[in-house]
Design an enzyme around this catalytic site. Sequence first.
Site, PDB file in Angstrom:
ATOM      1  N   ARG A   1       0.847  -1.196   0.000  1.00 39.71           N
ATOM      2  CA  ARG A   1       0.000   0.000   0.000  1.00 39.71           C
ATOM      3  C   ARG A   1       0.876   1.237   0.000  1.00 39.71           C
ATOM      4  O   ARG A   1       1.899   1.265   0.699  1.00 39.71           O
ATOM      5  CB  ARG A   1      -0.888   0.060   1.268  1.00 39.71           C
ATOM      6  CG  ARG A   1      -1.773  -1.132   1.502  1.00 39.71           C
ATOM      7  CD  ARG A   1      -2.834  -1.304   0.461  1.00 39.71           C
ATOM      8  NE  ARG A   1      -3.688  -0.147   0.300  1.00 39.71           N
ATOM      9  CZ  ARG A   1      -4.513   0.022  -0.741  1.00 39.71           C
ATOM     10  NH1 ARG A   1      -4.579  -0.894  -1.698  1.00 39.71           N
ATOM     11  NH2 ARG A   1      -5.262   1.089  -0.825  1.00 39.71           N
TER      12      ARG A   1
ATOM     13  N   LEU B   1       1.691   4.920   1.225  1.00 40.45           N
ATOM     14  CA  LEU B   1       1.445   5.518   2.539  1.00 40.45           C
ATOM     15  C   LEU B   1       1.227   7.025   2.397  1.00 40.45           C
ATOM     16  O   LEU B   1       1.867   7.682   1.567  1.00 40.45           O
ATOM     17  CB  LEU B   1       2.640   5.234   3.450  1.00 40.45           C
ATOM     18  CG  LEU B   1       2.845   3.742   3.759  1.00 40.45           C
ATOM     19  CD1 LEU B   1       4.217   3.493   4.370  1.00 40.45           C
ATOM     20  CD2 LEU B   1       1.740   3.218   4.673  1.00 40.45           C
TER      21      LEU B   1
ATOM     22  N   HIS C   1      13.479  -2.898  -1.330  1.00 39.70           N
ATOM     23  CA  HIS C   1      12.963  -2.908  -2.698  1.00 39.70           C
ATOM     24  C   HIS C   1      13.906  -3.749  -3.561  1.00 39.70           C
ATOM     25  O   HIS C   1      15.131  -3.595  -3.465  1.00 39.70           O
ATOM     26  CB  HIS C   1      12.883  -1.475  -3.232  1.00 39.70           C
ATOM     27  CG  HIS C   1      12.326  -1.404  -4.613  1.00 39.70           C
ATOM     28  ND1 HIS C   1      10.977  -1.578  -4.875  1.00 39.70           N
ATOM     29  CD2 HIS C   1      12.935  -1.222  -5.809  1.00 39.70           C
ATOM     30  CE1 HIS C   1      10.788  -1.492  -6.184  1.00 39.70           C
ATOM     31  NE2 HIS C   1      11.949  -1.278  -6.766  1.00 39.70           N
TER      32      HIS C   1
END
Length: 189
Positions: A93, A95, A111
Amino acid sequence: MTKTNTAVLISGNGSNLQALIDAAQEEDYPARIGLVISNKSEAYGLERAHKAGVPTVVINHKDYPDRASFDRAMHQQLLDHGIEFVCLAGFMRLLSGEFTRSWQGKMVNIHPSLLPKYKGLEAIKQAYDAGEKESGCTVHWVIEDMDAGEIIHQSPVPILPDDTLETLTQRVHQAEHEAYVAAVRKVLQ
Ligand code: GRF
């Protein structure tokens, strides 16, 4: 030693969560995993947390009218559990600015690319399809812009001539587990 009470936010498999749980078992590791939050009730990472005796909370983003109210619910859970540091580990999600500002300097993400290259989804595939000679992973501070905060640690992973996307993905994930454990140690020590 005093361990920093750390939450891990997930949406899925949770192999990075597992690496952090395992590292935190060591007496000299500077984090203890005090909470796992998932926005998906079916995330396998929740089972990993249960097995390790880590408290979990599911906060389904679909139960909230907007991003800000979902983020506020997460923020409240973090406060209720006395959380001091947050690791995003496959948390899918975006933020809000309000949330990222509240946790600025106390929240990191991993990542699967050598940022600033290949932000966003399917980062390993992006590098593979582009014919890069190397892929890798990055641990960075979280700011409002996605995959953009200051870099803490990068591990390059060579893309070998006979690599398939699957073999490459496997090696990048392996590198991620070591990188995340090392980066969290570095910033908390
Ligand atoms: C990892 O590749 C991470 O870099 C990305 O999402 C994936 C999560 O994997 N942000 P897992 O759930 O930790 O196994």
